[in-house]
Enzyme design. Sequence first.
Site, PDB file in Angstrom:
ATOM      1  N   LYS A   1       0.840  -1.195   0.000  1.00 59.72           N
ATOM      2  CA  LYS A   1       0.000   0.000   0.000  1.00 59.72           C
ATOM      3  C   LYS A   1       0.874   1.244   0.000  1.00 59.72           C
ATOM      4  CE  LYS A   1      -3.663   0.055   2.583  1.00 59.72           C
ATOM      5  NZ  LYS A   1      -4.634  -0.017   3.718  1.00 59.72           N
TER       6      LYS A   1
ATOM      7  N   LYS B   1       2.800 -13.040  -7.592  1.00 59.51           N
ATOM      8  CA  LYS B   1       2.072 -11.798  -7.829  1.00 59.51           C
ATOM      9  C   LYS B   1       1.626 -11.185  -6.506  1.00 59.51           C
ATOM     10  CE  LYS B   1       0.136 -12.592 -12.455  1.00 59.51           C
ATOM     11  NZ  LYS B   1      -1.121 -12.686 -13.245  1.00 59.51           N
TER      12      LYS B   1
END
Length: 290
Positions: A214, A246
């Site tokens: 984030k 991923k």
Amino acid sequence: MYSAFCNLGWISRVQVNHPAVLRRAEQIQTRRTVKKDWQAAWLLKAVTCIDLTTLSGDDTESNIHRLCFKAKNPIRLDLLEKLHMDDAGITTGAVCVYSARVKDTVKALKQSGCNIPVASVATGFPAGQTPVKTRLEEIKLAVEDGAAEIDIVISRNLALTGQWEALYQEIRLCRETCGHAHMKTILGTGELGSLTNVYKASLVAMMAGSDFIKTSTGKESVNATYPVALVMVRAIRDFYWKTGIKAHVNTRTEALLFRIGASTLLGDIERQIYHHVSGRYAAYHDLPMA
């Protein structure tokens, strides 16, 4: 299965071309956006990527209950009916709260018959300036109370001073403590000093097993920017090419990526949907509060 290695050689070689990133970010912003029905479709998709959040000192059980209702019903039903999307099961991606409010949130969502995951900020959010032992205990308690996602904050001082192995070890301990819960690592990019540090911190977070990275807590003076988002996405791409793993990115900028931490975006989206359906913009009282 999360990652379990730290390639310090890779990290030490990284240099981000700042002017080139700025030019590319400007190009992205000038591209044409989708219009009409396609825009409405993408806006509804963006709703499902939002972490609907309340992180206030005056949070109570009642406003948590209201937030959960909004998470389950993010767009007015009559608007969805006009778009023929009333049976699509559109909800926000998660409800995010402080760890002390996790039990209230789990209870409210259960009462509403909704299986939206509960995310909890932890590890001394937003500054991350608490001892590691305390930070890990906060994660443990949040998971025990039912949090399915944990939003940790990194020690920005470790990144600023180039202590990448120490940062890796710290994030790794957090990953292990999260157990079955997804871990989202907040980098606090506005406080990292350079885009090179943003890229390196992104790599370290993914190497240590983060499911999401984030941009920011929303509490910093500078949060997400297009250049920061671009650097993080490229770090994700490079990490995937090298490892086959991923990660995802959670950003407070426009609805560009995979999970969006900006709860205020939901109100903007609902107003745009209202305009798409009715041809006029909604007044403040026309749309339910979160």
